[in-house]
Write a protein that holds these residues in place. Sequence first.
Motif, PDB file in Angstrom:
ATOM      1  N   PHE A 212     -39.162 -18.913  39.026  1.00 22.91           N
ATOM      2  CA  PHE A 212     -39.912 -18.398  38.070  1.00 22.91           C
ATOM      3  C   PHE A 212     -39.780 -18.034  36.954  1.00 22.91           C
ATOM      4  O   PHE A 212     -40.504 -18.041  36.029  1.00 22.91           O
ATOM      5  CB  PHE A 212     -40.538 -17.088  38.920  1.00 22.91           C
ATOM      6  N   ALA A 213     -38.407 -17.868  36.758  1.00 28.16           N
ATOM      7  CA  ALA A 213     -37.871 -17.402  35.088  1.00 28.16           C
ATOM      8  C   ALA A 213     -38.305 -18.848  34.229  1.00 28.16           C
ATOM      9  O   ALA A 213     -38.680 -18.643  33.114  1.00 28.16           O
ATOM     10  CB  ALA A 213     -36.564 -17.326  35.227  1.00 28.16           C
ATOM     11  N   GLU A 214     -38.304 -19.934  34.744  1.00 28.81           N
ATOM     12  CA  GLU A 214     -38.648 -21.183  34.309  1.00 28.81           C
ATOM     13  C   GLU A 214     -40.023 -21.491  33.895  1.00 28.81           C
ATOM     14  O   GLU A 214     -40.344 -22.160  32.801  1.00 28.81           O
ATOM     15  CB  GLU A 214     -38.020 -22.442  34.929  1.00 28.81           C
ATOM     16  N   ILE A 215     -40.989 -20.573  34.506  1.00 29.88           N
ATOM     17  CA  ILE A 215     -42.180 -20.953  34.200  1.00 29.88           C
ATOM     18  C   ILE A 215     -42.891 -19.594  33.890  1.00 29.88           C
ATOM     19  O   ILE A 215     -44.185 -19.382  33.973  1.00 29.88           O
ATOM     20  CB  ILE A 215     -43.065 -21.332  35.573  1.00 29.88           C
ATOM     21  N   ALA A 216     -42.119 -18.629  33.617  1.00 29.28           N
ATOM     22  CA  ALA A 216     -42.739 -17.100  33.350  1.00 29.28           C
ATOM     23  C   ALA A 216     -43.722 -17.127  32.384  1.00 29.28           C
ATOM     24  O   ALA A 216     -43.422 -17.678  31.368  1.00 29.28           O
ATOM     25  CB  ALA A 216     -41.479 -16.308  32.865  1.00 29.28           C
ATOM     26  N   PRO A 217     -45.084 -16.485  32.540  1.00 29.22           N
ATOM     27  CA  PRO A 217     -46.013 -16.584  31.661  1.00 29.22           C
ATOM     28  C   PRO A 217     -45.825 -15.459  30.701  1.00 29.22           C
ATOM     29  O   PRO A 217     -45.257 -14.632  30.613  1.00 29.22           O
ATOM     30  CB  PRO A 217     -47.001 -16.242  32.299  1.00 29.22           C
TER      31      PRO A 217
END
Length: 396
Positions: free
Chosen positions: A150-155
């Motif tokens: 999720f850290a790679e796509i965190a908004p």
Amino acid sequence: MSLLLSPRDLAELVAFRHALHRAPDLSRHEEATARRVVEALQPTGPDRVVTGLGGHGVAAVYQGPVPGPTVMVRCELDGLPIQETSEIPHRSSIPGKGHLCGHDGHMATLVGLARLLGADRPRRGRAVLLFQPAEEDGSGAAAVIADPRFAEIAPDWAFALHNMPGIPLGAAALAPGPANCASRGLAISFSGKTSHASQPEAGISPARALARLIPALEQLGPGGETAPGFRLVTITHARMGEPAFGISPGEAELWVTLRTLADDDMTGLVGDARRLIEREAAAHGLAVSMSEHDVFHACTNDPQATSYLMEALNAEGIAVVPGHLPMRASEDFGLFGRQAKSAMFLLGAGEDHPRLHNPDYDYPDALIGVGVGVLHRALRDVLENASKSPRQRHAR
């Protein structure tokens, strides 16, 4: 409604929703639904698809050519353990399970949004479409955020919608500030000693403790106006002993749902409830254990994110009606607001439409295109404004 989806697109999205409705999956068991979502996303050519996110979550990424913020739009994968009673042609084919909250419609909306993003990528930044698992039991958002990927796509920004019966069809409700209450379930088990019903004094019965606790717990959270300081305690289940006339009971179980407008208030309510339960158990010579379940954090609409949604609603010609927020009901979207500027709006399913979680509920197909139009406009506005000066943004 957005004019960017063709009549064929809308017909295919309705068919997709109906297929989802026929085959609901429960929280943390959404494998088949996730596969259907991935299949529906593939023709849109996402730059990346993350699967198994926080369980069975799916995230589709649409990358613009120029760096910029990340805007996430989120929906839910799971259905409910409720027997559907409607006679619609696409009713659930799985006994005891139903898409009776509209998550099938929310998924169809995001697949529609994916079609627009696949045909016309953002000019800068990226859009992330999240199909979240386990919303109904409150565990999904935390599991998604805890997943290292999720850290790679965190908004930087996060948006969502939820359909809402009781609001005119196609109208909306939206306001900054508190949107959904925090809630959690507290399961309480008492242990004493059975005895013959003719000699109750020879045992340790939980009957008096249970009788005292039910009204006392309710008094800790009397409800009322959903305003700062709001607390509500609801007794949802009680059981004591065996169904026999010859036995004085030696154990009991009580379930309660605790609800507050703010997360900080939940901490105080949980503490008050636990202390009250422990005092009553001790006063009646009972051992007691407690466990917490279905933990939902409060949802708060960020003012800036709310402004983008409000402008999108106005531009799409959607009437915004007052008086529906904040809601007593909980929604597993609040944790994303700790990571990003987030906001959710309610999309009216009709004033006389069956309510959410009713056995005859069905998502109105007419809302799919409406939801796509609003979310697409808000997403584009955020990403386009990322390149503007403060003066240009102020002139929007």
